[in-house]
Write a protein that holds these residues in place. Structure first.
Motif, mmCIF file in Angstrom:
data_model
loop_
_atom_site.group_PDB
_atom_site.id
_atom_site.type_symbol
_atom_site.label_atom_id
_atom_site.label_comp_id
_atom_site.label_asym_id
_atom_site.label_seq_id
_atom_site.Cartn_x
_atom_site.Cartn_y
_atom_site.Cartn_z
ATOM 1 N N LYS A 1 46.424 43.221 42.370
ATOM 2 C CA LYS A 1 47.623 43.385 43.213
ATOM 3 C C LYS A 1 46.878 43.993 44.437
ATOM 4 C CE LYS A 1 48.981 47.689 42.719
ATOM 5 N NZ LYS A 1 49.189 48.079 43.874
ATOM 6 N N ASN A 2 46.072 45.094 44.223
ATOM 7 C CA ASN A 2 45.425 45.140 45.881
ATOM 8 C C ASN A 2 44.152 43.985 46.615
ATOM 9 O OD1 ASN A 2 46.821 47.011 44.983
ATOM 10 N ND2 ASN A 2 45.412 49.051 44.097
ATOM 11 N N ALA A 3 44.232 43.511 45.244
ATOM 12 C CA ALA A 3 43.479 42.715 46.681
ATOM 13 C C ALA A 3 44.115 41.829 46.880
ATOM 14 C CB ALA A 3 42.540 42.311 45.594
ATOM 15 N N ALA A 4 44.635 41.288 46.843
ATOM 16 C CA ALA A 4 45.514 40.089 46.441
ATOM 17 C C ALA A 4 46.445 40.974 47.946
ATOM 18 C CB ALA A 4 47.018 39.835 46.540
ATOM 19 N N LEU A 5 46.958 42.514 48.562
ATOM 20 C CA LEU A 5 46.718 42.660 49.985
ATOM 21 C C LEU A 5 46.471 43.090 50.598
ATOM 22 C CD1 LEU A 5 49.923 45.603 47.625
ATOM 23 C CD2 LEU A 5 50.347 43.921 49.595
ATOM 24 N N GLY A 6 45.140 43.451 49.957
ATOM 25 C CA GLY A 6 43.981 43.214 51.549
ATOM 26 C C GLY A 6 43.384 42.601 51.600
ATOM 27 N N VAL B 1 41.419 38.543 43.987
ATOM 28 C CA VAL B 1 40.738 39.106 42.811
ATOM 29 C C VAL B 1 41.449 38.827 41.961
ATOM 30 C CG1 VAL B 1 39.427 40.281 41.857
ATOM 31 C CG2 VAL B 1 38.976 40.775 44.592
ATOM 32 N N SER B 2 40.875 37.833 41.216
ATOM 33 C CA SER B 2 41.564 37.296 39.315
ATOM 34 C C SER B 2 40.982 38.417 38.033
ATOM 35 C CB SER B 2 40.880 35.549 38.682
ATOM 36 O OG SER B 2 39.867 35.901 38.177
ATOM 37 N N ALA C 1 40.368 49.836 47.270
ATOM 38 C CA ALA C 1 40.439 48.785 46.988
ATOM 39 C C ALA C 1 39.965 47.708 47.350
ATOM 40 C CB ALA C 1 41.112 48.319 45.637
ATOM 41 N N SER C 2 40.809 47.595 48.836
ATOM 42 C CA SER C 2 40.184 46.543 49.719
ATOM 43 C C SER C 2 39.514 47.346 50.953
ATOM 44 C CB SER C 2 41.884 46.328 50.411
ATOM 45 O OG SER C 2 42.487 45.682 49.295
ATOM 46 N N PHE C 3 39.516 48.305 51.122
ATOM 47 C CA PHE C 3 38.301 49.002 52.293
ATOM 48 C C PHE C 3 37.425 49.556 51.607
ATOM 49 C CE2 PHE C 3 41.799 49.206 55.923
ATOM 50 C CZ PHE C 3 43.256 48.655 55.748
ATOM 51 N N GLY C 4 37.454 50.016 50.773
ATOM 52 C CA GLY C 4 36.097 51.350 50.387
ATOM 53 C C GLY C 4 36.363 52.778 51.139
ATOM 54 N N GLU C 5 35.733 53.332 50.910
ATOM 55 C CA GLU C 5 35.423 54.356 51.286
ATOM 56 C C GLU C 5 34.753 55.102 52.600
ATOM 57 O OE1 GLU C 5 36.014 58.489 49.028
ATOM 58 O OE2 GLU C 5 35.020 57.327 47.519
#
Lengths: 141, 396
Positions: B170-175, B187-188, B342-346
């Motif tokens: 979900k988060n990768a699709a948004l990122g 990401v799958s 998940a898409s940004f990193g810290e």
């Protein structure tokens, strides 16, 4: 390094905490100067041994080499270690520790009983650095 | 509401591993936020920096560093350190200055150039520092704590690793839809499952990376916003900066043990839940009013925990909420529309500010392909090492 966190050998090995003599709150790692209960202003803390046995709250492992200050030999291949968080019923506290070497996540379950045993953190030329390990009860290795 | 401040501008530097200094990221983000607000740096009465390590100094400075880079112009300055909550506390400091009448318009900036690999404590032997001790004695990295929480959820709530993977999907699709995100590829679940185990049961793609990045906000009084002709700005209604309540009985970074509940019964609800509760009470809204949430997904499993701590569902129902699609785009309460960590990193001092940037864009209707329709109220949730709460509620 962690003076007074544990004591004894073999079956007498225990973690050491402190207990507030006013409100009976228990602390591990030990709190020696002030009680952290916000309803208590006592500074009188006495050393107590913690329960030797508890139940697994959760567990995991470290499949990658942790960075310093954890001490490992970078020349040797990394052997993952297992970490167990253990609930001590009498103290109503959860204490994290490494499992004894050889115990993997496949050997563990939430709620299973473990006991504290002495272990070796690492050795250098002059010193064997001791620590505590959690070991599933009934395992003697 | 007298307690409100306006968000006049939001800006970021794209996140990634750029190999440059944090000042550059912060200045880029600051200039973007100023441009978005239609203001000049000289118009700013106060600057608040979320801190990072400044090489060569025995401490953490940021406000004055960014002010110098932008050009000394005499603004009031503050620097704030609260680990991962630094950005939220910088927003809190700016808001307090505005509400106290000390400044009309404040620039908030957070930026960092993160080291590769695991976060680790600063050097030297420091046995008084719990963060140093957990590494030295246990080799307990941040991901091992995430692994403990994930395993506990599996045991207590019946979550599965497949549920965790779906958070990443979900988060990768948004990122992929966010130009500021570091990772912009879908990401799958199969890719998550094929990635290496880091801390059982979590895999590499369940755990957020470390990144460089920067984020900035221009905040002002409502009166200042009106004078600038901004009749309906995004408004910050609450900033939660609470500490835990003794005894804190959930094992948390960087501690080796919890507080004992032997003498004092724990309060109802966890520290994380209290962070959200304080924000809701201050804003006068509840979870049912939310249009979206940006939560601190250090791991996929932790995102599910936040669903419960924010009151989006009952305890133990986080995975069910995810499976229903409620937290996905088009769902009842989309979560991490930015793509999340998940898409940004810290990038520690920037991430809580970046969350508010996403709320701002969503509440204005400027979020492009990831826009939540009719977004009116959003919450951010985050948590700073050593007991720093962090949540922000913004509304339109």
């Amino acid at each position: 390094m962690v003076t007074g966190w544990f004591a004894g050998e073999g079956d007498d090995f225990t973690l050491l905490g402190t207990r507030c003599s006013a409100c009976a709150s228990v602390f591990f790692p030990r709190e020696d100067s002030h009680c952290r209960n916000p309803g208590c202003d006592s500074g009188d803390l006495v050393e107590i041994p913690l329960s030797r046995r508890g139940r697994v709250w959760s567990y995991t492992d470290s499949q990658y080499r942790p960075p310093s200050p954890y001490v490992t030999d970078p020349e040797l291949p990394w052997e993952p270690h297992t970490l167990i968080a253990v609930e001590l019923a009498a103290e109503r506290i959860v204490v994290l520790g490494q499992a004894v070497p050889g115990v993997t996540v496949a050997d563990l379950a939430v709620g299973a009983e473990v006991e504290v045993v002495p272990g070796v953190l690492h050795e250098d030329g002059e010193t064997v650095w001791t620590t505590w390990h959690w070991r599933p009860t009934g395992v003697t290795a | 509401m007298t307690g409100e401040v306006a968000v006049l501008g939001a800006g970021m530097h794209p996140w990634g591993k750029w190999g440059r200094g944090f000042v550059e990221y912060g200045v880029t983000a600051a200039r973007a936020a100023l441009a978005d607000a239609g203001l000049e740096w000289r118009d700013i009465g106060s600057i608040v920096g979320a801190d990072t390590v400044r090489g060569g100094y025995p401490g953490y400075v940021a406000g004055a560093t960014f002010a110098k880079a932008l050009g000394w112009q005499g603004a009031r300055v503050a620097s704030v350190y609260a680990a991962c909550a630094s950005g939220a506390q910088a927003v809190a400091a700016a808001r307090a200055q505005i509400l106290a009448g000390l400044a009309d318009v404040v620039l908030v900036v957070g930026a960092d150039a993160a080291p590769k690999g695991f976060f680790r404590p600063a050097g030297g032997d420091r046995p008084e520092d719990p963060d140093w001790l957990r590494f030295r004695i246990l080799g307990a990295t941040n991901p091992t704590y995430f692994g403990l929480y994930a395993r506990r959820r599996i045991a207590v709530h019946g979550d599965t690793v497949e549920d965790f993977a779906q958070v990443k999907v979900k988060n990768a699709a948004l990122g992929a839809l966010n130009p500021y995100a570091r990772y912009r590829k879908p990401v799958s679940a199969e890719e998550v499952a094929a990635s290496a185990v880091v801390a059982d049961p979590l895999r590499l793609l369940d755990i957020c990376a470390t990144s460089d990045g920067g984020a900035a906000l221009v905040l002002s009084s409502m009166e200042f916003a009106r004078r600038r002709g901004v009749a309906e700005p995004v408004r910050i209604r609450a900033v939660s900066t609470v500490t835990p309540t003794y005894p804190n009985t959930v094992l948390d970074l960087p501690d080796i043990a919890t507080d004992s509940a032997a003498a004092v019964e724990p309060a109802t609800g966890t520290f994380r839940a209290s962070i959200a509760r304080a924000a809701y009470e201050e804003a006068g809204v509840g979870p049912e009013d939310l249009s979206l949430a940006e939560v601190y997904d250090l791991s996929t499993a932790l995102e599910l925990q936040w669903y419960e701590d924010l009151g989006l569902c009952g305890e133990g129902e986080g995975a069910k909420l995810l499976r229903e699609g409620a937290t996905a785009p088009g769902g009842r309460i989309p979560v991490n529309t930015s793509g999340g960590l998940a898409s940004f990193g810290e990038a520690v001092p920037a991430q809580a500010i970046a969350q508010v940037c996403e709320l701002t864009w969503q509440l204005r209707g400027d979020a492009g392909a990831r826009q939540v329709e009719h977004a009116r109220v959003g919450i951010t949730a985050n948590q700073g090492l050593f007991g720093h709460g962090s949540a922000v509620i913004a509304m339109r």
